[in-house]
Design a protein around this motif. Structure first.
Motif, PDB file in Angstrom:
ATOM      1  N   PHE A 154      16.029   7.421  72.165  1.00  0.00           N
ATOM      2  CA  PHE A 154      16.750   6.196  71.819  1.00  0.00           C
ATOM      3  C   PHE A 154      17.693   5.776  72.944  1.00  0.00           C
ATOM      4  CE2 PHE A 154      20.234   3.737  70.146  1.00  0.00           C
ATOM      5  CZ  PHE A 154      19.596   2.813  69.330  1.00  0.00           C
ATOM      6  N   ARG A 155      18.436   6.731  73.481  1.00  0.00           N
ATOM      7  CA  ARG A 155      19.370   6.397  74.569  1.00  0.00           C
ATOM      8  C   ARG A 155      18.632   5.843  75.777  1.00  0.00           C
ATOM      9  NH1 ARG A 155      22.047  11.163  72.584  1.00  0.00           N
ATOM     10  NH2 ARG A 155      20.859  12.478  74.019  1.00  0.00           N
ATOM     11  N   GLN A 156      17.495   6.430  76.100  1.00  0.00           N
ATOM     12  CA  GLN A 156      16.741   5.929  77.235  1.00  0.00           C
ATOM     13  C   GLN A 156      16.212   4.532  76.961  1.00  0.00           C
ATOM     14  OE1 GLN A 156      14.068   8.671  79.169  1.00  0.00           O
ATOM     15  NE2 GLN A 156      12.714   7.019  79.820  1.00  0.00           N
ATOM     16  N   PHE A 157      15.700   4.308  75.756  1.00  0.00           N
ATOM     17  CA  PHE A 157      15.227   2.969  75.391  1.00  0.00           C
ATOM     18  C   PHE A 157      16.359   1.953  75.517  1.00  0.00           C
ATOM     19  CE2 PHE A 157      14.784  -0.379  72.230  1.00  0.00           C
ATOM     20  CZ  PHE A 157      13.515  -0.863  72.496  1.00  0.00           C
ATOM     21  N   ALA A 158      17.525   2.292  74.969  1.00  0.00           N
ATOM     22  CA  ALA A 158      18.647   1.359  74.988  1.00  0.00           C
ATOM     23  C   ALA A 158      19.136   1.098  76.403  1.00  0.00           C
ATOM     24  CB  ALA A 158      19.783   1.895  74.117  1.00  0.00           C
ATOM     25  N   SER A 159      19.036   2.098  77.290  1.00  0.00           N
ATOM     26  CA  SER A 159      19.522   1.923  78.657  1.00  0.00           C
ATOM     27  C   SER A 159      18.717   0.888  79.424  1.00  0.00           C
ATOM     28  CB  SER A 159      19.484   3.264  79.406  1.00  0.00           C
ATOM     29  OG  SER A 159      18.159   3.615  79.776  1.00  0.00           O
ATOM     30  N   GLU A 160      17.503   0.586  78.962  1.00  0.00           N
ATOM     31  CA  GLU A 160      16.657  -0.380  79.649  1.00  0.00           C
ATOM     32  C   GLU A 160      16.671  -1.759  78.989  1.00  0.00           C
ATOM     33  OE1 GLU A 160      13.337   0.850  82.133  1.00  0.00           O
ATOM     34  OE2 GLU A 160      12.921   2.257  80.517  1.00  0.00           O
TER      35      GLU A 160
ATOM     36  N   LEU B 106      26.375   1.901  71.159  1.00  0.00           N
ATOM     37  CA  LEU B 106      26.085   1.611  72.559  1.00  0.00           C
ATOM     38  C   LEU B 106      26.501   0.187  72.936  1.00  0.00           C
ATOM     39  CD1 LEU B 106      22.619   3.347  72.846  1.00  0.00           C
ATOM     40  CD2 LEU B 106      24.793   4.152  73.785  1.00  0.00           C
ATOM     41  N   SER B 107      27.335  -0.425  72.076  1.00  0.00           N
ATOM     42  CA  SER B 107      27.913  -1.758  72.326  1.00  0.00           C
ATOM     43  C   SER B 107      26.846  -2.847  72.435  1.00  0.00           C
ATOM     44  CB  SER B 107      28.775  -1.744  73.599  1.00  0.00           C
ATOM     45  OG  SER B 107      29.829  -0.813  73.473  1.00  0.00           O
ATOM     46  N   ILE B 108      25.741  -2.661  71.748  1.00  0.00           N
ATOM     47  CA  ILE B 108      24.723  -3.705  71.656  1.00  0.00           C
ATOM     48  C   ILE B 108      25.065  -4.579  70.458  1.00  0.00           C
ATOM     49  CG2 ILE B 108      22.277  -4.168  71.231  1.00  0.00           C
ATOM     50  CD1 ILE B 108      21.708  -1.545  72.733  1.00  0.00           C
ATOM     51  N   ASN B 109      25.111  -5.877  70.671  1.00  0.00           N
ATOM     52  CA  ASN B 109      25.569  -6.825  69.672  1.00  0.00           C
ATOM     53  C   ASN B 109      24.615  -6.869  68.483  1.00  0.00           C
ATOM     54  OD1 ASN B 109      26.644  -8.897  68.211  1.00  0.00           O
ATOM     55  ND2 ASN B 109      26.255 -10.485  69.741  1.00  0.00           N
ATOM     56  N   THR B 110      25.036  -6.261  67.365  1.00  0.00           N
ATOM     57  CA  THR B 110      24.158  -6.228  66.197  1.00  0.00           C
ATOM     58  C   THR B 110      24.249  -7.505  65.372  1.00  0.00           C
ATOM     59  OG1 THR B 110      25.868  -4.966  65.023  1.00  0.00           O
ATOM     60  CG2 THR B 110      24.066  -3.716  66.027  1.00  0.00           C
ATOM     61  N   ASP B 111      25.024  -8.493  65.836  1.00  0.00           N
ATOM     62  CA  ASP B 111      24.932  -9.816  65.217  1.00  0.00           C
ATOM     63  C   ASP B 111      23.541 -10.397  65.427  1.00  0.00           C
ATOM     64  OD1 ASP B 111      27.546  -9.646  64.438  1.00  0.00           O
ATOM     65  OD2 ASP B 111      28.334 -10.880  66.078  1.00  0.00           O
ATOM     66  N   LYS B 112      22.805  -9.850  66.412  1.00  0.00           N
ATOM     67  CA  LYS B 112      21.456 -10.330  66.692  1.00  0.00           C
ATOM     68  C   LYS B 112      20.416  -9.723  65.736  1.00  0.00           C
ATOM     69  CE  LYS B 112      22.737 -12.699  70.325  1.00  0.00           C
ATOM     70  NZ  LYS B 112      22.397 -12.301  71.688  1.00  0.00           N
ATOM     71  N   VAL B 113      20.867  -8.825  64.841  1.00  0.00           N
ATOM     72  CA  VAL B 113      19.936  -8.249  63.865  1.00  0.00           C
ATOM     73  C   VAL B 113      19.583  -9.328  62.840  1.00  0.00           C
ATOM     74  CG1 VAL B 113      19.590  -6.517  62.069  1.00  0.00           C
ATOM     75  CG2 VAL B 113      20.785  -5.899  64.176  1.00  0.00           C
ATOM     76  N   LYS B 114      18.382  -9.836  62.919  1.00  0.00           N
ATOM     77  CA  LYS B 114      17.921 -10.896  62.021  1.00  0.00           C
ATOM     78  C   LYS B 114      17.226 -10.342  60.784  1.00  0.00           C
ATOM     79  CE  LYS B 114      19.232 -13.865  65.117  1.00  0.00           C
ATOM     80  NZ  LYS B 114      20.515 -14.584  64.919  1.00  0.00           N
ATOM     81  N   LEU B 115      16.737  -9.107  60.889  1.00  0.00           N
ATOM     82  CA  LEU B 115      16.025  -8.513  59.773  1.00  0.00           C
ATOM     83  C   LEU B 115      16.224  -7.017  59.803  1.00  0.00           C
ATOM     84  CD1 LEU B 115      14.044  -8.914  57.397  1.00  0.00           C
ATOM     85  CD2 LEU B 115      12.162  -8.680  59.030  1.00  0.00           C
ATOM     86  N   LEU B 116      16.691  -6.463  58.703  1.00  0.00           N
ATOM     87  CA  LEU B 116      16.822  -5.010  58.534  1.00  0.00           C
ATOM     88  C   LEU B 116      16.302  -4.699  57.143  1.00  0.00           C
ATOM     89  CD1 LEU B 116      19.739  -2.666  59.499  1.00  0.00           C
ATOM     90  CD2 LEU B 116      18.737  -2.563  57.215  1.00  0.00           C
ATOM     91  N   THR B 117      15.291  -3.860  57.074  1.00  0.00           N
ATOM     92  CA  THR B 117      14.685  -3.608  55.780  1.00  0.00           C
ATOM     93  C   THR B 117      14.135  -2.190  55.699  1.00  0.00           C
ATOM     94  OG1 THR B 117      13.016  -4.397  54.208  1.00  0.00           O
ATOM     95  CG2 THR B 117      12.425  -4.496  56.527  1.00  0.00           C
ATOM     96  N   GLY B 118      14.174  -1.649  54.485  1.00  0.00           N
ATOM     97  CA  GLY B 118      13.508  -0.388  54.204  1.00  0.00           C
ATOM     98  C   GLY B 118      12.223  -0.674  53.453  1.00  0.00           C
ATOM     99  N   ASN B 119      11.119  -0.250  54.008  1.00  0.00           N
ATOM    100  CA  ASN B 119       9.814  -0.540  53.415  1.00  0.00           C
ATOM    101  C   ASN B 119       9.260   0.604  52.576  1.00  0.00           C
ATOM    102  OD1 ASN B 119       9.571  -3.176  54.448  1.00  0.00           O
ATOM    103  ND2 ASN B 119       8.978  -2.372  56.446  1.00  0.00           N
ATOM    104  N   GLY B 120      10.108   1.624  52.334  1.00  0.00           N
ATOM    105  CA  GLY B 120       9.680   2.716  51.468  1.00  0.00           C
ATOM    106  C   GLY B 120       8.564   3.552  52.054  1.00  0.00           C
ATOM    107  N   LYS B 121       7.714   4.059  51.185  1.00  0.00           N
ATOM    108  CA  LYS B 121       6.704   5.016  51.628  1.00  0.00           C
ATOM    109  C   LYS B 121       5.502   4.308  52.246  1.00  0.00           C
ATOM    110  CE  LYS B 121       3.906   5.482  47.406  1.00  0.00           C
ATOM    111  NZ  LYS B 121       3.332   6.432  46.452  1.00  0.00           N
ATOM    112  N   VAL B 122       4.847   5.046  53.155  1.00  0.00           N
ATOM    113  CA  VAL B 122       3.580   4.612  53.737  1.00  0.00           C
ATOM    114  C   VAL B 122       2.518   5.585  53.254  1.00  0.00           C
ATOM    115  CG1 VAL B 122       2.300   4.138  55.846  1.00  0.00           C
ATOM    116  CG2 VAL B 122       4.768   3.707  55.758  1.00  0.00           C
TER     117      VAL B 122
END
Length: 271
Positions: free
Chosen positions: A47-53, A95-111
Motif C-alpha cells: 500500500f505504501r509503495q502504491f501510494a508513493s506513486e 498519508l495526507s491523500i485528500n479523501t474528499d475525493k472518495v466518491k464511492l466507498l462500499t462493502g460488497n459482502g461475500k464473493v
C-alpha cells in the motif's frame, strides 16, 4: 520482460490510439487475512509503495470496494467488507491523500467461489479491497524536439508522459502514442546511441523497490527495460540502445512526481 503476448497487446493498442484519453484510472487490490479488517505488514508495504506513486494533485476521484470470502453469515460479511473499505480510506488519510475525493466507498459482502478447484486461492483473492483512482485528462506533447542535432555524450532528456501502472513495469495505454512518436524520432536520429534510464522516488539511495508484476526488487530497471524492448520491437537497432535502473539515486529536487521518470541519455555519437 516484454514478451510476445505483451508486444501483441501493445501493437493492438497502438492501432487504435489516436487521441488523448479523457480519463485515466489506476486500479489495485489489497488483501486481508481471514476475519481481519487490517492489512498485514507485507500488504501495508504494498500500500505504501502504491501510494508513493500517486500524483495526488491529478486525482479526480477515489472509489473503494470491500469484499469477503464466502464463509460466515451475510450480516457479518457485509459489516466486515465495509470495515475493510474504511480501513483503506484511513490509510489514505494517514498519508495526507485528500479523501474528499472518495466518491464511492462500499462493502460488497461475500464473493462466492467461481469453481470447486483452488478454493484456498480463491478465498484469499476474495478477501480484498479494490482501490480505483481516477485522474484528470493528460495532455501529451508530440516530442518533436526531444533529440536536437546538437546533443553531446552524457546529455539527458526526460521523457514526458510515459506512464506506468503503480508499482509495476506495465505501461499505461495512454503512453503508447507518445512512445510511438519518440520511437520515430530515435529511428530518424541515427547518429545517437542511447541509454534508457529508469528512476523511482521516495527511497534511500542504492535501493530499488518491488515490481509487483514480477515480485522482484528492480522496478526502476524493469521500467527502463520495457521501453528498451519496445524500441527494439519497433525497429530501433539494438546496438544503439542500452538500459539501466537508477533506483532513487538521482532526485531532481522538484518533488516526487519529477523523481519518478524515464530518461534518455546520449552514450555515443556515430559519425
Amino acid at each position: 520482460m516484454l514478451n510476445k503476448g505483451c508486444i501483441l497487446i501493445l501493437f493492438c493498442i497502438l492501432l487504435s490510439a489516436r487521441v488523448v484519453f479523457s480519463q485515466t484510472q489506476k486500479i489495485t487490490s489489497f488483501f486481508f487475512e481471514t476475519d481481519l479488517s487490517v492489512l498485514d505488514e507485507r500488504q501495508k508495504e504494498a500500500f505504501r509503495q502504491f501510494a508513493s506513486e500517486l500524483d495526488t494533485k491529478d486525482i479526480t476521484s477515489i472509489s473503494i470496494f470491500g469484499y469477503c470470502d464466502d464463509r460466515g453469515r451475510k450480516g457479518y460479511n457485509d459489516t466486515l467488507s465495509v470495515k475493510r473499505a474504511n480501513y483503506i480510506k484511513m490509510l489514505l488519510e494517514e498519508l495526507s491523500i485528500n479523501t474528499d475525493k472518495v466518491k464511492l466507498l462500499t462493502g460488497n459482502g461475500k464473493v462466492n467461489l467461481a469453481n470447486p478447484q483452488n478454493v484456498i486461492e480463491q478465498r484469499a483473492y476474495n478477501r480484498r479491497v479494490d482501490l480505483v483512482i481516477g485522474y484528470t485528462l493528460k495532455t501529451f506533447n508530440n516530442g518533436d524536439n526531444i533529440l536536437s542535432d546538437t546533443l553531446k555524450v552524457g546529455d539527458k532528456i526526460v521523457l514526458e508522459n510515459i506512464l506506468f501502472e503503480n508499482s509495476r513495469s506495465v505501461l499505461l495505454q495512454e503512453s503508447i502514442p507518445v512512445l510511438e512518436r519518440i520511437t520515430k524520432i530515435i529511428k530518424e536520429k541515427k547518429q545517437y546511441n542511447i541509454a534508457i534510464l529508469g528512476h523511482i522516488c521516495c527511497n534511500p539511495p542504492g535501493r530499488d523497490v518491488k515490481d509487483f508484476e514480477t515480485g522482484e526488487y528492480n522496478l526502476s530497471q524493469a521500467r527502463a527495460k520495457i521501453i528498451y524492448d519496445y524500441l527494439i520491437y519497433k525497429g530501433v537497432e539494438a546496438k544503439r540502445l542500452s538500459y539501466k535502473g537508477m533506483m532513487a539515486n538521482f532526485p531532481l529536487g522538484k518533488g516526487e512526481k519529477a523523481d519518478r521518470r524515464v530518461e534518455l541519455q546520449i552514450t555515443g555519437i556515430n559519425k
